[in-house]
Design a protein around this motif. Structure first.
Motif, PDB file in Angstrom:
ATOM      1  N   VAL A  31      -4.406   2.106  -6.817  1.00 54.30           N
ATOM      2  CA  VAL A  31      -3.992   1.831  -8.197  1.00 54.30           C
ATOM      3  C   VAL A  31      -5.001   2.422  -9.180  1.00 54.30           C
ATOM      4  CG1 VAL A  31      -3.476   0.030  -9.853  1.00 54.30           C
ATOM      5  CG2 VAL A  31      -2.752  -0.219  -7.521  1.00 54.30           C
ATOM      6  N   LEU A  32      -6.294   2.297  -8.849  1.00 49.34           N
ATOM      7  CA  LEU A  32      -7.307   2.851  -9.759  1.00 49.34           C
ATOM      8  C   LEU A  32      -7.222   4.368  -9.818  1.00 49.34           C
ATOM      9  CD1 LEU A  32     -10.333   0.574  -8.966  1.00 49.34           C
ATOM     10  CD2 LEU A  32      -9.020   0.698 -11.066  1.00 49.34           C
ATOM     11  N   PHE A  56      -5.806  -0.743  -1.325  1.00 50.20           N
ATOM     12  CA  PHE A  56      -4.679  -0.765  -2.263  1.00 50.20           C
ATOM     13  C   PHE A  56      -5.166  -0.697  -3.705  1.00 50.20           C
ATOM     14  CE2 PHE A  56      -1.986  -3.713  -4.778  1.00 50.20           C
ATOM     15  CZ  PHE A  56      -0.983  -2.805  -5.010  1.00 50.20           C
ATOM     16  N   GLN A  57      -6.228  -1.458  -3.982  1.00 51.17           N
ATOM     17  CA  GLN A  57      -6.744  -1.434  -5.352  1.00 51.17           C
ATOM     18  C   GLN A  57      -7.306  -0.053  -5.704  1.00 51.17           C
ATOM     19  OE1 GLN A  57      -9.364  -4.666  -6.130  1.00 51.17           O
ATOM     20  NE2 GLN A  57      -8.270  -5.124  -7.993  1.00 51.17           N
ATOM     21  N   TYR A  73      -6.807  -4.745   1.131  1.00 48.47           N
ATOM     22  CA  TYR A  73      -6.689  -5.094  -0.282  1.00 48.47           C
ATOM     23  C   TYR A  73      -7.496  -4.133  -1.151  1.00 48.47           C
ATOM     24  CZ  TYR A  73      -6.881  -7.887  -4.479  1.00 48.47           C
ATOM     25  OH  TYR A  73      -6.786  -8.302  -5.761  1.00 48.47           O
ATOM     26  N   LEU A  74      -8.729  -3.823  -0.692  1.00 44.91           N
ATOM     27  CA  LEU A  74      -9.559  -2.901  -1.471  1.00 44.91           C
ATOM     28  C   LEU A  74      -8.971  -1.508  -1.483  1.00 44.91           C
ATOM     29  CD1 LEU A  74     -13.242  -3.812  -0.738  1.00 44.91           C
ATOM     30  CD2 LEU A  74     -11.952  -4.038  -2.838  1.00 44.91           C
ATOM     31  N   LEU A 101      -3.502  -7.619 -10.333  1.00 42.53           N
ATOM     32  CA  LEU A 101      -4.287  -7.667  -9.100  1.00 42.53           C
ATOM     33  C   LEU A 101      -5.556  -8.477  -9.267  1.00 42.53           C
ATOM     34  CD1 LEU A 101      -4.071  -4.092  -7.709  1.00 42.53           C
ATOM     35  CD2 LEU A 101      -3.103  -6.150  -6.816  1.00 42.53           C
ATOM     36  N   LEU A 102      -6.101  -8.477 -10.488  1.00 41.84           N
ATOM     37  CA  LEU A 102      -7.315  -9.260 -10.734  1.00 41.84           C
ATOM     38  C   LEU A 102      -7.000 -10.708 -11.071  1.00 41.84           C
ATOM     39  CD1 LEU A 102      -9.280  -6.606 -12.730  1.00 41.84           C
ATOM     40  CD2 LEU A 102      -9.622  -7.305 -10.400  1.00 41.84           C
ATOM     41  N   THR A 145       0.821  -1.203   0.000  1.00 41.62           N
ATOM     42  CA  THR A 145       0.000   0.000   0.000  1.00 41.62           C
ATOM     43  C   THR A 145       0.862   1.263   0.000  1.00 41.62           C
ATOM     44  OG1 THR A 145      -1.542  -1.277   1.317  1.00 41.62           O
ATOM     45  CG2 THR A 145      -1.972   1.043   1.110  1.00 41.62           C
ATOM     46  N   ALA A 161       2.217   1.834  -3.400  1.00 43.44           N
ATOM     47  CA  ALA A 161       1.216   2.403  -4.313  1.00 43.44           C
ATOM     48  C   ALA A 161       1.043   3.893  -4.056  1.00 43.44           C
ATOM     49  CB  ALA A 161      -0.110   1.666  -4.151  1.00 43.44           C
ATOM     50  N   GLU A 187      -2.994  -3.581 -12.632  1.00 40.49           N
ATOM     51  CA  GLU A 187      -4.387  -3.840 -12.267  1.00 40.49           C
ATOM     52  C   GLU A 187      -4.822  -5.235 -12.720  1.00 40.49           C
ATOM     53  OE1 GLU A 187      -6.346  -1.995 -10.423  1.00 40.49           O
ATOM     54  OE2 GLU A 187      -7.923  -3.480 -10.638  1.00 40.49           O
TER      55      GLU A 187
END
Lengths: 118, 84, 176, 84
Positions: free
Chosen positions: D11-12, D7-8, D4-5, D48-49, B9, B12, D45
């Motif tokens: 990135v988004l 962090f995502q 996790y969310l 990550l998916l 994190t 990022a 990304e």
């Protein structure tokens, strides 16, 4: 248990080095000094975060002797070597292109490359 | 929150910081420096994430990625230097 | 024939390194990986023996170079990289700098040695390779902190850049 | 919100910022660099998916090939810039 201490320590060193590198990129005045910060600090930081992954693989391999941790260690090592080589060469390419474009280092005390041309 | 997730994190967040240089950079060379920094950070994130996901195959993506992103940086540098 | 054997062993070793951990035969490898690796290394050695192995050196000499290269990366190079990061941290926190571009005489004879030297210079304290004089293999480096008195000199020797270890002699022994 | 969310989400956010940069830059070389950074983050990304194969393809095509094609196109046409 002792492995966890080493893993945490190398993760911490990696984070600090990466942060310093990015702050250097934001703070320094011209391209050359930014490249100094970017190349050295982020390469060093990535080496240490990957070293944490390698140490994790070694500790897991000592516990379970599962073959996939050997793959983890070796591939992390290869990724680190590739990263170091490509970072150094890329920094060299950017610096050379910047000089050829005509940007001179700011507040330079000496410039031996000034009259040199091919 | 595991230490691996914390590290990822923070890295990022550093990518978002490097993006400030991508926005502000007075010349294109500064922007290439920012892009190079983002490359290195993404490779570091991928290596650490292969531990989080517990799948060894994911680390191969990091190797391929490090080799291919280098091509893009070299290409832009060649154009900037007027050698293309 | 000798070139064939060396190329075969090298490519087979790289293949085994990349697929280690896939099974349990001989410790780490799956049996099908061993067979495929044998076939691929034979084909690679047949095709590439004249490109990969040009000079006629003794194999022991090659082995010594590889061992020395690994020792260089983990010893002197890593120490200098650590020092470089302390240096960068100091510059980032204080902002004190005195930049300049300096000509460095390396005295390297081969291209590989110059490449290794340039990459070592880029990752060691306060220096960044900018350009190269291709006739004499001199490097032009950007120093973030030029020492007092260095700006009056025409060029400097490469040994003055490294303080902890004698990296140039290591590079010479590895790649020349 | 799990780590996790979060962090995502970071990135988004990087993806959105670099996407906006691609559209708004007047200097086309800078836009090409921003597009390179965009595809790098897009590869992360995909990673990550849990799709490493798509990530490898995206790294190759987005970072290597598309940047090269954009640079060649800019060299062949015109690079709008005010001053540099």
């Amino acid at each position: 248990m002792i492995w966890n201490v080493f893993i945490g320590l190398s993760l911490l060193i990696g984070l600090v080095a990466n942060t310093l590198g990015i702050v250097g990129v934001l703070r320094f005045p011209d391209v050359y000094t930014q490249l100094h910060a970017e190349t050295k600090a982020t390469t060093f930081g990535s080496i240490f975060t990957s070293l944490a992954v390698i140490l994790y693989g070694i500790s897991k391999f000592c516990q379970t002797s599962d073959g996939q941790y050997v793959t983890l260690i070796l591939h992390a090592l290869i990724a680190v070597v590739v990263l170091a080589i490509t970072n150094a060469t890329g920094a060299h390419a950017i610096a050379r292109a910047t000089y050829r474009r005509g940007h001179r280092p700011v507040k330079a005390v000496v410039d031996h490359l000034e009259g040199f041309s091919k | 929150m595991s230490p691996w997730m914390f590290v990822v994190t923070v890295l990022a967040g550093l990518i978002l910081l490097a993006m400030v240089r991508l926005i502000r950079g007075p010349t294109s060379a500064n922007r290439v420096v920012a892009m190079d920094a983002i490359n290195t950070l993404v490779v570091a994130i991928m290596i650490v994430l292969s531990v989080v996901f517990k799948q060894v195959i994911f680390i191969d993506v990091a190797i391929v990625y490090a080799l291919l992103s280098y091509v893009g940086v070299l290409f832009i540098a060649k154009y900037l230097g007027g050698e293309l | 024939m000798f070139a064939f054997i060396v190329t075969f062993l090298f490519s087979g070793g790289v293949y085994l390194l990349l697929t280690a951990g896939s099974g349990s035969v001989l410790g780490f490898w799956a049996p099908q990986e061993l067979w495929v690796g044998l076939v691929i290394s034979l084909a690679a050695a047949l095709m590439a023996r004249n490109y990969f192995f040009r000079t006629r050196r003794r194999p022991l000499d090659y082995l010594r170079r590889w061992v020395r290269a690994v020792a260089y990366v983990f010893g002197p190079f890593f120490a200098e990289l650590t020092k470089a990061n302390l240096d960068v941290a100091y510059r980032v926190l204080t902002g004190h700098m005195r930049p300049g571009i300096v000509r460095v005489k390396t005295g390297m004879k081969t291209d590989a040695a110059t490449l290794l030297m340039a990459n070592s210079i880029t990752l060691t304290p306060g220096t960044l390779t900018v350009d190269i004089d291709e006739e004499t293999n001199d490097l032009f480096i950007h120093m973030i902190d030029v020492p007092e008195g260095m700006e009056n000199r025409d060029s400097i020797e490469v040994e003055e850049l490294f303080s902890l270890f004698n990296c140039p002699s290591w590079v010479r022994r590895i790649a020349e | 919100m799990t780590p996790y969310l979060f962090f995502q989400g970071l990135v988004l956010a990087g993806l959105i910022v670099s996407g906006i940069l691609v559209v708004t830059f007047k200097d086309l070389l800078a836009a090409a660099i921003a597009s390179g950074a965009f595809s790098l983050l897009l590869a992360l990304e995909f990673y990550l998916l849990q799709a490493p194969d798509v990530a490898i393809a995206e790294a190759g095509i987005g970072a290597g090939l598309t940047t090269a094609i954009f640079i060649i196109a800019i060299r062949g046409t015109k690079r709008y810039e005010e001053e540099e």
